[in-house]
Structures are given as structure tokens and as C-alpha cells.
Design an enzyme around this catalytic site. Structure first.
Site, PDB file in Angstrom:
ATOM      1  N   ARG A 109       0.482  -1.179  -0.043  1.00 43.26           N
ATOM      2  CA  ARG A 109       0.141  -0.238  -0.018  1.00 43.26           C
ATOM      3  C   ARG A 109       1.008   1.389   0.201  1.00 43.26           C
ATOM      4  NH1 ARG A 109      -3.681   2.241   4.428  1.00 43.26           N
ATOM      5  NH2 ARG A 109      -3.014   0.237   5.446  1.00 43.26           N
ATOM      6  N   TYR A 110       2.115   0.831   0.438  1.00 41.18           N
ATOM      7  CA  TYR A 110       3.138   2.205   0.490  1.00 41.18           C
ATOM      8  C   TYR A 110       4.262   2.119  -0.159  1.00 41.18           C
ATOM      9  CZ  TYR A 110       0.355   3.840   4.528  1.00 41.18           C
ATOM     10  OH  TYR A 110      -0.791   3.764   5.798  1.00 41.18           O
ATOM     11  N   ARG A 113       7.424  -0.207   1.852  1.00 40.58           N
ATOM     12  CA  ARG A 113       7.209  -1.256   2.542  1.00 40.58           C
ATOM     13  C   ARG A 113       5.933  -2.190   1.830  1.00 40.58           C
ATOM     14  NH1 ARG A 113       5.653   3.262   4.410  1.00 40.58           N
ATOM     15  NH2 ARG A 113       4.236   4.223   5.396  1.00 40.58           N
ATOM     16  N   CYS A 122      -4.355 -15.275  16.422  1.00 43.23           N
ATOM     17  CA  CYS A 122      -3.465 -15.013  17.300  1.00 43.23           C
ATOM     18  C   CYS A 122      -4.161 -15.373  18.410  1.00 43.23           C
ATOM     19  CB  CYS A 122      -5.123 -13.194  17.569  1.00 43.23           C
ATOM     20  SG  CYS A 122      -4.697 -12.790  15.672  1.00 43.23           S
ATOM     21  N   CYS A 126      -8.751  -9.599  19.371  1.00 46.68           N
ATOM     22  CA  CYS A 126      -9.607  -8.482  19.589  1.00 46.68           C
ATOM     23  C   CYS A 126     -10.714  -7.734  19.343  1.00 46.68           C
ATOM     24  CB  CYS A 126      -8.264  -7.364  19.584  1.00 46.68           C
ATOM     25  SG  CYS A 126      -6.900  -7.572  19.591  1.00 46.68           S
ATOM     26  N   CYS A 129     -10.722  -5.168  16.307  1.00 51.13           N
ATOM     27  CA  CYS A 129      -9.508  -5.922  15.305  1.00 51.13           C
ATOM     28  C   CYS A 129     -10.194  -5.766  13.671  1.00 51.13           C
ATOM     29  CB  CYS A 129      -9.612  -7.204  15.291  1.00 51.13           C
ATOM     30  SG  CYS A 129      -8.066  -7.703  13.865  1.00 51.13           S
ATOM     31  N   ARG A 131      -9.476  -6.509  11.065  1.00 46.15           N
ATOM     32  CA  ARG A 131      -8.736  -7.462   9.965  1.00 46.15           C
ATOM     33  C   ARG A 131      -9.695  -9.109  10.761  1.00 46.15           C
ATOM     34  NH1 ARG A 131      -2.688  -6.925   9.401  1.00 46.15           N
ATOM     35  NH2 ARG A 131      -2.634  -5.398   7.782  1.00 46.15           N
ATOM     36  N   ASP A 290     -10.540   1.892  12.939  1.00 44.29           N
ATOM     37  CA  ASP A 290     -10.944   1.871  11.135  1.00 44.29           C
ATOM     38  C   ASP A 290     -12.414   1.497  11.554  1.00 44.29           C
ATOM     39  OD1 ASP A 290      -8.568   1.959  10.243  1.00 44.29           O
ATOM     40  OD2 ASP A 290      -8.100   0.257  10.860  1.00 44.29           O
ATOM     41  N   ASP A 327      -7.073   6.104   9.175  1.00 41.42           N
ATOM     42  CA  ASP A 327      -6.130   5.358   8.280  1.00 41.42           C
ATOM     43  C   ASP A 327      -7.969   5.701   7.470  1.00 41.42           C
ATOM     44  OD1 ASP A 327      -4.250   4.233   7.094  1.00 41.42           O
ATOM     45  OD2 ASP A 327      -3.814   2.399   8.886  1.00 41.42           O
ATOM     46  N   LYS A 334      -2.490   6.521   5.456  1.00 43.99           N
ATOM     47  CA  LYS A 334      -2.283   7.516   6.370  1.00 43.99           C
ATOM     48  C   LYS A 334      -2.655   8.558   6.895  1.00 43.99           C
ATOM     49  CE  LYS A 334      -0.080   3.855   8.990  1.00 43.99           C
ATOM     50  NZ  LYS A 334       0.232   3.120   7.662  1.00 43.99           N
TER      51      LYS A 334
END
Ligand code: SF4
Length: 372
Positions: A109-110, A113, A122, A126, A129, A131, A290, A327, A334
Site C-alpha cells: 500500500r505504501y 514497504r 492470534c 481483539c 480488530c 482484520r 477503522d 487510516d 495514513k
């Protein structure tokens, strides 16, 4: 009182991370028992079918069972609001990661990186989350062949200098798998830095063993970004885990997500960020929550975030203040949202409002110009 079963913490194997993993709370019966109900409501049953739940005994023990709105509970115990999709903009993939994925498991996306999805597993899930769409997709760990293709992709784009290994939580991988993955990703000779995103220091600090830090140290330069959201997560165990990483030469930074009912007030965030500063973990980002489907109940306004940042600037030092960022949807990247103290700038004078609300004129602000 903290924790659903205090006596469990005195078990001799409490500090053994493998014991913690094999005693993770994740069944319907365990959830019903915690909620003190003979059976789950239909709504809650549908929630955990769509978004499974899991919490390590350690993280679960941080819950204050006398507080119905406990911030740790809100982060790890499912609730029926997760199926309330009424806020506009909610999307299972709010950052359009799928459309920025040139290869399964790789997100670009950037410019400089890429992000590798090392696993979808996980130790604790959470509830906020972004995702959570992946939790039911089965655990997908890139094979050696997948990593080879990723390395080819990265090598062919010389401007990529950093690989972020995320998930899920990459520290759920076996030591052998993690070691191989970190080693193989370095085969792209333009990769200067590796970064691991993990919530392990928060939810399973005993996993940060000497063996693990030795393994990670061998792959430096390697940075860790972790994810503390509330000062009550800054336990002695968590602080020691971060210290073990720091002593191995691995810098630890922190992402916090601004979560309604968890940390959306100045006192909580000041205490979190100064606490992180005390244990030498850099408060790096405060993310606006998000618009991930299933997390509507955690979303608060950007104005709330700006107000909090404005207060923090007046009350604590810069090392304790993260960047507040949104984001942007559709892979917009961002966007920093800092409070502006500059009211206006006119010729040679700039006018500011200080964090205490005083108006201050700054004469000679024009300076000698510059190249920008
Ligand atoms: S540890 Fe990270 S990837 Fe896993 S559920 Fe929490 S926020 Fe999501």
C-alpha cells in the site's frame, strides 16, 4: 477485584506460555460460564460463529469482573453489538487491503514497504480488530514457495526497503517457522529493515522468552510494534516482556487504537502514554478506529480524538505523545490529524492559541524563507 478466577494465577505453570496457550478461553461453555449464564443468547451465538473468540488466561485475568464496562473485557469478550452494522462506511476490509494485494498474503500500500500476513491466528482476538474478517478463513501461513514469490516481488521493486510481518500475530508461529520466514524475507537484498506487529507483550508476555529474544536478535535490524490500549494492560509481566526485547536490542513502539468506552478520554490515554514512556516503549501512533465491519460500537468521532490530543499537548512531554492518525478508506493511507495551534499567519506575524487557551502573537515568524 481483578480477574474471573484469582486462584488460577497461583498455579505453578501460570508463567509457562505453553500452558497459557493450551488453557486459552475460547469455547461457548467458557463464555457462558464467564457471563454467568446457563446458555448464550441467539445473538451472542451468532456473533461467535461469525467472529470467534479467544483470550489467554493471563489477559482474561486482567478483567475486573465487578465492572460491567471493564475496558479489558470490552476488548476480548464478544458482545451482541458486533452484529450491529448501522454506522455508515463499515466494511469488512476498510483499508482495501485485498485490492492492494499483488500476491496472497502480501499487501503493498505504501511505496517503500510491504506487509506480509504471516498467519491469521492470534493468541487473543481483539474485538476491535480491523482484520476480523480473516478469523473464520482458516489459518493461512505462507509456504516457502509463497515467501519465494514475495521475495521475487520485493527484489523487483528496489524502492521497497522495509517488510512488516503482521497477521494475525506472527509470534503465534513456531520458533522454527518464524526464524525461517525472517531469514527468507531477507533474501531480497533491498530489504533494510524488518518490523514485527504483535500483541504478545500485552496478551501473553510470558511468550517473550530468552530463546525468542535470541532468535529475534539474530534478525536485526528488526523493530517491534505492539498494541497496548489501556493503562491496566501495563502490568509488571508486560513491562518485563518489553524490557527483555529492549535488552536484546529490539526497539519497541506502540500502536493504540482510540476505542469508545475503552480509552476515549484524556486521563486514560495520558496514563497509558506516560506508562509506556516509563517502560521505554515509544507511543508511536494513536489510530482512529477503522470502520471495520463488526466494530461500530468502538467508533468515536475524530473531534474527540483531536480534543484529547490538544489536552495531551498541554499536559505531558512530546515523548509521551503519539501521532494521531486516520487510516483513510480505500487504501488512502495514513492521514495525521493533529490539533492546530496556529490561528492565522499574516505577513510577519503568526497568531497561536496555546494549549491553555491563551492567544499569543509570534512576531518575525516569516523568517528568512526556505525551499519548500
Ligand atoms: S492481535 Fe492484532 S491481528 Fe490479532 S486480533 Fe488483535 S488486533 Fe487483530
Amino acid at each position: 477485584m481483578t480477574g474471573p478466577a484469582p486462584e488460577i494465577k497461583s498455579r505453578p505453570d501460570w508463567n509457562n506460555w505453553k500452558w497459557q496457550v493450551s488453557n486459552t478461553q475460547s469455547t461457548r461453555a467458557q463464555l457462558a460460564s464467564f457471563l454467568n449464564t446457563p446458555s448464550l443468547t441467539d445473538g451472542l451465538s451468532r456473533v461467535i460463529e461469525k467472529y470467534p473468540w479467544a483470550a489467554t488466561p493471563y489477559y482474561f485475568s486482567l478483567i475486573d469482573t465487578h465492572d460491567a464496562q471493564d475496558p479489558i473485557k470490552r476488548q476480548c469478550v464478544p458482545c451482541e453489538h458486533e452484529l450491529d452494522f448501522s454506522l455508515p462506511g463499515s466494511d469488512p476490509d476498510p483499508l482495501a487491503e485485498k485490492s492492494h494485494s499483488p500476491y496472497p498474503g502480501l499487501i503493498h500500500r505504501y511505496q517503500d514497504r510491504v506487509l506480509v500476513i504471516a498467519t491469521s491466528r492470534c493468541f487473543s482476538y481483539c474485538r476491535h480488530c480491523n482484520r476480523k474478517r480473516n478469523w473464520n478463513a482458516g489459518n493461512t501461513v505462507p509456504t516457502s514457495a509463497d515467501i519465494k514469490k514475495m521475495v521475487q516481488y520485493i527484489s523487483a521493486r528496489r524502492h521497497i526497503r522495509e517488510v512488516i510481518i503482521s497477521g494475525g500475530d506472527p509470534l503465534t508461529l513456531s520458533a522454527e517457522m518464524l526464524d525461517r520466514m525472517l531469514h527468507d524475507l531477507r533474501k531480497a537484498d533491498n530489504v533494510e529493515v524488518l518490523r514485527l506487529g504483535t500483541r504478545v507483550p500485552v496478551v501473553l508476555p510470558m511468550r517473550i522468552t530468552k530463546e525468542l529474544t535470541t532468535l529475534l536478535k539474530a534478525h536485526r535490524p528488526l523493530w517491534i510494534n505492539t498494541h497496548f490500549n489501556h493503562p491496566r494492560e501495563l502490568t509488571d509481566d508486560a513491562a518485563s516482556a518489553c524490557d527483555r526485547l529492549l535488552c536484546a536490542g529490539i526497539p519497541v513502539s506502540n500502536h493504540t487504537v482510540l476505542l469508545k468506552g475503552v480509552n476515549d478520554d484524556v486521563d486514560t490515554l495520558r496514563s497509558l502514554f506516560t506508562g509506556l514512556n516509563r517502560i521505554m516503549v515509544r507511543p508511536y501512533y494513536l489510530f482512529h478506529c477503522d470502520a471495520a465491519k463488526g466494530t461500530d460500537h468502538f467508533r468515536t468521532s475524530i473531534e474527540t480524538g483531536v480534543r484529547i490530543m490538544q489536552k495531551l499537548w498541554g499536559e505531558t512531554g512530546g515523548l509521551c505523545i503519539p501521532r494521531y492518525v486516520v487510516d483513510l478508506p480505500a487504501g488512502g493511507g495514513k492521514a495525521p490529524v493533529m490539533p492546530s495551534f496556529l490561528l492565522h499567519s499574516d505577513g510577519n506575524t503568526a497568531v497561536f492559541r496555546t494549549s491553555e487557551g491563551r492567544i499569543v502573537k509570534y512576531r518575525g515568524a516569516l523568517g528568512a524563507g526556505g525551499n519548500v
